[in-house]
Design a protein around this motif. Sequence first.
Motif, PDB file in Angstrom:
ATOM      1  N   LEU A  44     -16.566  -7.652   1.294  1.00  0.00           N
ATOM      2  CA  LEU A  44     -17.202  -8.353   2.420  1.00  0.00           C
ATOM      3  C   LEU A  44     -18.458  -8.632   2.676  1.00  0.00           C
ATOM      4  CD1 LEU A  44     -16.320  -9.342   5.315  1.00  0.00           C
ATOM      5  CD2 LEU A  44     -16.239  -6.908   6.071  1.00  0.00           C
ATOM      6  N   ALA A  93     -13.321  -2.766  -0.582  1.00  0.00           N
ATOM      7  CA  ALA A  93     -13.157  -3.637   0.654  1.00  0.00           C
ATOM      8  C   ALA A  93     -14.694  -4.112   1.262  1.00  0.00           C
ATOM      9  CB  ALA A  93     -12.300  -3.144   1.970  1.00  0.00           C
ATOM     10  N   ARG A 150     -10.734   2.485  -1.790  1.00  0.00           N
ATOM     11  CA  ARG A 150     -10.190   1.428  -1.101  1.00  0.00           C
ATOM     12  C   ARG A 150     -11.288   0.933  -0.106  1.00  0.00           C
ATOM     13  NH1 ARG A 150      -5.345   2.474   3.371  1.00  0.00           N
ATOM     14  NH2 ARG A 150      -5.734   0.211   3.727  1.00  0.00           N
ATOM     15  N   TRP A 151     -11.881   1.506   0.532  1.00  0.00           N
ATOM     16  CA  TRP A 151     -12.886   0.915   1.549  1.00  0.00           C
ATOM     17  C   TRP A 151     -14.252   0.608   0.884  1.00  0.00           C
ATOM     18  CZ3 TRP A 151     -10.968  -1.154   5.242  1.00  0.00           C
ATOM     19  CH2 TRP A 151      -9.886  -0.514   5.994  1.00  0.00           C
ATOM     20  N   GLY A 182      -7.568  -2.147  -1.798  1.00  0.00           N
ATOM     21  CA  GLY A 182      -8.976  -2.614  -1.214  1.00  0.00           C
ATOM     22  C   GLY A 182      -9.039  -4.004  -0.645  1.00  0.00           C
ATOM     23  N   ILE A 183      -8.577  -5.021  -1.296  1.00  0.00           N
ATOM     24  CA  ILE A 183      -8.625  -6.015  -0.920  1.00  0.00           C
ATOM     25  C   ILE A 183      -7.475  -6.536   0.014  1.00  0.00           C
ATOM     26  CG2 ILE A 183      -8.521  -8.618  -1.578  1.00  0.00           C
ATOM     27  CD1 ILE A 183      -9.706  -7.605  -4.341  1.00  0.00           C
ATOM     28  N   SER A 211      -6.516  -3.327   2.818  1.00  0.00           N
ATOM     29  CA  SER A 211      -7.579  -3.038   3.859  1.00  0.00           C
ATOM     30  C   SER A 211      -8.307  -4.109   4.292  1.00  0.00           C
ATOM     31  CB  SER A 211      -8.786  -2.262   2.770  1.00  0.00           C
ATOM     32  OG  SER A 211      -8.011  -0.914   2.218  1.00  0.00           O
ATOM     33  N   LEU A 212      -9.187  -4.770   3.643  1.00  0.00           N
ATOM     34  CA  LEU A 212     -10.028  -5.976   4.152  1.00  0.00           C
ATOM     35  C   LEU A 212      -9.337  -7.025   4.750  1.00  0.00           C
ATOM     36  CD1 LEU A 212     -12.697  -7.148   4.505  1.00  0.00           C
ATOM     37  CD2 LEU A 212     -12.412  -8.328   2.257  1.00  0.00           C
ATOM     38  N   ASN A 240       0.737  -1.230  -0.080  1.00  0.00           N
ATOM     39  CA  ASN A 240       0.214   0.139  -0.031  1.00  0.00           C
ATOM     40  C   ASN A 240       0.874   1.288   0.073  1.00  0.00           C
ATOM     41  OD1 ASN A 240      -2.410   1.726   0.449  1.00  0.00           O
ATOM     42  ND2 ASN A 240      -1.518   1.967   2.624  1.00  0.00           N
ATOM     43  N   MET A 260     -16.516  -0.125   8.534  1.00  0.00           N
ATOM     44  CA  MET A 260     -16.128   0.522   7.510  1.00  0.00           C
ATOM     45  C   MET A 260     -17.462   1.433   7.024  1.00  0.00           C
ATOM     46  SD  MET A 260     -15.105  -2.948   5.249  1.00  0.00           S
ATOM     47  CE  MET A 260     -13.317  -3.863   5.456  1.00  0.00           C
TER      48      MET A 260
END
Length: 307
Positions: free
Chosen positions: A55, A51, A47-48, A232-233, A236-237, A27, A197
């Motif tokens: 999810l 994510a 990014r969120w 994002g994946i 973040s997640l 990142n 999130m």
Amino acid sequence: MMAHWLNAIWQRPYLLLWLPPAFWAGNLVLGRSLADTMPPVTLAVGRWVVALAVLLPFVLRMLWRQRALLWQQRWLILLCGTFGIAGYNALAYVALRTVPAVNVAFLNSTLPLMIPVAAFVLTRETVPYRTALGIAVSFLGISWIVSRGEMQALLTLRFERADLLVLLAILNYALYSVLLRRRPAALDPLAFLAATMIAGLLVLLPFWLWELADGAVLPFDAASLSAVLYIGIFASLLAFILWNRCVAMLGAAVTGVSFHLVAVFTAILAFALLGEPVHGFHAVGIALILAGFGLATLPARKMRRVS
């Protein structure tokens, strides 16, 4: 067999501790590369959104089932979303546009120092001697790399106002890490993460709209979109799931020392992907970081297990 293997790793957080720093190193590299093309709040929102989109299908039923408990914890969720999802990421991306890389590396490494202070102020949680010693040794390794093996060079580092954004971002994440310990055991961790999130995106929304109104241009080229998908994946997640798990099992202070590993993985990525040379001071600094990490996490093997 695979499920048994994954569950065995899940029950050993001292192994999981290595993964979030690896994802965050990617990142950091991508965040720097996108600094001139991707607006900072847009990158944080992107990014969120990625994510959360990944999810949500897995937690929608749990979110509905635990809606009453989630509402009871709404202020904790809002605080975690504000500090960990919105504040930390947006401020970090804004800082990356102007702050020199050496300053970012040094200031980011204050997180393991901030977490014990925040933990003591908020929860009166004390830090074991070995953990404190590990934090100090690993921070010495960071300082050795930043100074290129000449510690007196740290005295010549110049910090500008924008550097305060990095410190503020790190303080946000320290508060987030400590607040995580207040999640009730009955509240599903993935449902809690999804809720934070959503809260973080709601906090970011007005700032994102302001950024767009100010003339921000959104890049839609393949490289930018691929970078956002990775961030994002993975950064973040997956990184947050693993980080939250480690905080739940080991405490914020022990987990926080793993943040120094970001420098180790960043150096590896820079060497492998960018061809940047590795010098002797890198080897010494990395050895100190790993030694400090080992000191801080050895007691973690005796910590309680969390299902």
